[in-house]
Design a protein around this motif. Structure first.
Motif, mmCIF file in Angstrom:
data_model
loop_
_atom_site.group_PDB
_atom_site.id
_atom_site.type_symbol
_atom_site.label_atom_id
_atom_site.label_comp_id
_atom_site.label_asym_id
_atom_site.label_seq_id
_atom_site.Cartn_x
_atom_site.Cartn_y
_atom_site.Cartn_z
ATOM 1 N N UNK A 206 126.688 28.310 26.219
ATOM 2 C CA UNK A 206 127.720 29.330 26.317
ATOM 3 C C UNK A 206 127.149 30.619 26.885
ATOM 4 N N UNK A 207 127.920 31.225 27.765
ATOM 5 C CA UNK A 207 127.540 32.519 28.322
ATOM 6 C C UNK A 207 128.052 33.629 27.415
ATOM 7 N N UNK A 208 127.666 34.865 27.726
ATOM 8 C CA UNK A 208 128.054 35.986 26.883
ATOM 9 C C UNK A 208 127.139 36.143 25.686
ATOM 10 N N UNK A 209 125.915 35.644 25.784
ATOM 11 C CA UNK A 209 124.983 35.701 24.662
ATOM 12 C C UNK A 209 123.699 36.434 25.047
ATOM 13 N N UNK A 210 123.178 37.222 24.115
ATOM 14 C CA UNK A 210 121.863 37.839 24.259
ATOM 15 C C UNK A 210 120.993 37.265 23.149
ATOM 16 N N UNK A 211 119.829 36.750 23.525
ATOM 17 C CA UNK A 211 118.942 36.140 22.546
ATOM 18 C C UNK A 211 117.598 36.854 22.537
ATOM 19 N N UNK A 229 119.435 37.143 28.431
ATOM 20 C CA UNK A 229 120.845 37.519 28.458
ATOM 21 C C UNK A 229 121.604 36.576 29.384
ATOM 22 N N UNK A 230 122.505 35.788 28.813
ATOM 23 C CA UNK A 230 123.360 34.881 29.582
ATOM 24 C C UNK A 230 124.709 35.580 29.768
ATOM 25 N N UNK A 231 124.846 36.286 30.891
ATOM 26 C CA UNK A 231 126.056 37.061 31.138
ATOM 27 C C UNK A 231 127.259 36.139 31.348
ATOM 28 N N UNK A 232 128.442 36.688 31.066
ATOM 29 C CA UNK A 232 129.660 35.915 31.278
ATOM 30 C C UNK A 232 129.874 35.602 32.758
ATOM 31 N N UNK A 233 129.172 36.308 33.635
ATOM 32 C CA UNK A 233 129.245 36.043 35.077
ATOM 33 C C UNK A 233 128.364 34.865 35.471
ATOM 34 N N UNK A 234 127.844 34.133 34.482
ATOM 35 C CA UNK A 234 126.945 32.989 34.703
ATOM 36 C C UNK A 234 125.594 33.431 35.267
#
Length: 548
Positions: A206-211, A229-234
């Motif tokens: 899933x995008x929209x995650x910061x780890x 950081x997996x931005x919602x923009x992929x």
């Protein structure tokens, strides 16, 4: 990639295939006298073609990860082939080096052929969203031998740098950027890309995650503290922070000196121990975390007691809570506030005693987690400590109202009345019995009046305790809350911001105050992440709108 770029890529693959043949011929000792210069010329031509293609793809807008793959291939060839073909000594490489260069070329050729295969569809993220649209979490990662492991998941074999980028592309990642990594060796970027793929899988793609992930590398004797950081923009941004956490201040003081410093600086009521002894480095972490609290919020620390406790077992927690509830009565027989469950494995703020219990989970090893970026990198304990202070900030106005209902003034008056009654009764039971009848009657009447006053005060004190108990029960049942929490919940609902950490998400329905505490600690420890999740909520905190 455009048709022209694909044609250039195909030519590069052909050049790389020829270079593999050239290197193999030299490695097997079958080369002609001009074979070495020819291999050097072939590599120079290949590097120039790669540089041109990288520039072309870099200028386009839709091929971010392809550009990252090409850069990785070029870098790996430069380090694995170019530096060996033209050593600083000017001498031709030894036989083993030719085999190593051939292997490096074969690996990168495989990556480029996979990049060229644009017919296959990428593996898309999970269709069903799990959790909030944007969120943050801490993960522990390990690279050992030739495997990568995220927490307790099954170890997975490492793949090469460029191949790991392709693995990300097949998971739906469209762009990859490396921040703060200009001096990071290629081998470490390879590790981080492999970790990123595993983190993405562990988080349901899933995008929209910061780890926040400390990547432990035992074989290299280091840890890579990194934000993924997996931005919602992929888009994936991999920001390497540091190899170690450097405390803001260390002092070099004894445990007792550090306790005194904490009490004096933050006006604490005390720094105590209950079953666990404070260590100097834990007190330093506590001090450095509390210095992050804004001056306007530090007033909640006044009179607070910080206690070091061991983490209880499940059986101990259950037994302690049951015993506390069973013995929770006052001297007037009215029920006091039901004690709160200190079952959290890290820390707990008790609003009634205005104390923070720091358990073992508050101070894990550095490999467990971290907060902050760059020079502001700090241990995971900062997240926990400021989370608990966040509860005190949120509950400050509630506690003021709760304390107003308290019987402190009545109990002081009761102590005085009971002391005077005791003195009067002592006089009546002693030599005073032979005193003149009028004086005896006066003392007897005084004792009676004081007894009536005592009963009246006991009733009022009992009413106070009952009122406090009802107020506390309403808070726990979510039928009432602090003014600060009401402001916060109104704001996040208006902004359509869901709880953005797993802990806040799980507690949202039953303990909404946990969301505020998580947001507060994120604001002070990871402001860039809060701004990414919601710029408006970050501004709300920055402007101090949560203060009542």
């Amino acid at each position: 990639m455009t048709p022209e770029q694909l044609a250039a890529l195909e030519r590069i693959i052909q050049l790389l295939s020829r270079l593999v043949v050239d290197l193999n011929v030299v490695a097997e000792g079958m080369a002609s006298p001009g074979a070495v210069p020819e291999a050097r010329g072939r590599y120079a031509e290949l590097d120039a073609a790669l540089t041109t293609l990288v520039s072309s793809v870099e200028a386009s807008t839709d091929d971010g990860i392809e550009c990252a793959v090409l850069k990785a291939v070029r870098r790996m060839l430069a380090e694995g082939v170019g530096s060996r073909l033209t050593p600083s000594s000017g001498q031709a490489p030894a036989a083993p080096a030719w085999h190593a260069m051939e292997m490096a070329c074969r690996l990168e050729e495989k990556s480029l052929r996979r990049l060229f295969d644009v017919g296959g569809k990428p593996v898309l993220p999970a269709a069903e969203q799990v959790g909030p649209a944007k969120g943050m979490m801490h993960r522990t990662c390990l690279v050992a031998g030739n495997t990568v492991q995220v927490e307790d998941r099954k170890p997975v074999e490492l793949c090469e740098f460029s191949m790991s980028l392709l693995a990300l592309r097949e998971r739906g990642v469209k762009r990859v950027f490396f921040d703060n990594a200009a001096t990071v060796p290629a081998i470490e970027l390879k590790w981080l890309c492999n970790v990123a793929a595993e983190l993405f899988d562990a988080n349901y793609r899933q995008f929209g995650r910061v780890l926040n992930a400390p990547v432990a590398i035992p074989d290299a004797g280091k840890t890579l503290f990194t934000h993924f950081t997996f931005h919602v923009s992929c888009t994936l941004r991999i920001r390497w922070e540091e190899y170690q956490i450097r405390p803001t201040a260390t002092f070099g003081e004894t445990v007792e000196q550090l306790k005194a410093r904490l009490i004096q600086t933050f006006k604490l009521a005390g720094v105590r121990e209950d079953g666990r002894v404070w260590k100097a480095d834990e007190l330093v972490q506590l001090f450095n975390a509390l210095t992050k609290i804004p001056v306007a919020d530090q007033k909640v620390l006044r009179g607070c007691t910080v206690i070091r406790k061991p983490t209880p077992t499940a059986e101990q927690k259950k037994a302690a809570l049951a015993q506390a509830k069973a013995t929770a009565t006052t001297k007037v027989g009215a029920p006091v506030e039901e004690p709160e469950d200190e079952g959290d494995e890290s820390a707990h703020y008790n609003v009634y005693s205005h104390s923070i219990a720091m358990l073992d989970g508050c101070f894990p090893s550095e490999d467990f987690g971290f907060v902050g970026v760059g020079a502001a990198l700090a241990p995971y304990s900062h997240w926990v400590i400021i989370h608990e202070v966040g509860h005190a900030v949120e509950l400050r106005d509630w506690k003021l109202e709760y304390d107003k209902l308290g019987p402190a003034a009545l109990e002081a008056e009761l102590d005085d009345v009971q002391a005077r009654k005791k003195a009067a009764n002592a006089w009546l039971a002693g030599p005073g019995q032979s005193a003149p009848i009028p004086e005896y009657r006066t003392k007897s009447q005084e004792s009676i009046e004081l007894g009536k006053k005592e009963s009246e005060l006991l009733g009022k004190i009992g009413d106070c305790h009952i009122a406090q108990a009802k107020m506390g029960s309403s808070r726990r049942a979510n039928t009432s809350s602090s003014a600060c929490l009401r402001l916060f919940t109104t704001k996040v609902k208006a902004l359509h911001v869901d709880p953005f950490t797993p802990y806040a998400y799980d507690k949202w329905a039953t303990k909404p105050g946990e969301f505020f505490a998580e947001a507060y600690t994120m604001y002070l420890n990871e402001p860039h992440i809060l701004a990414y999740i919601s710029a408006d909520l970050f501004a709300w905190f920055e402007e101090g709108r949560y203060r009542v």
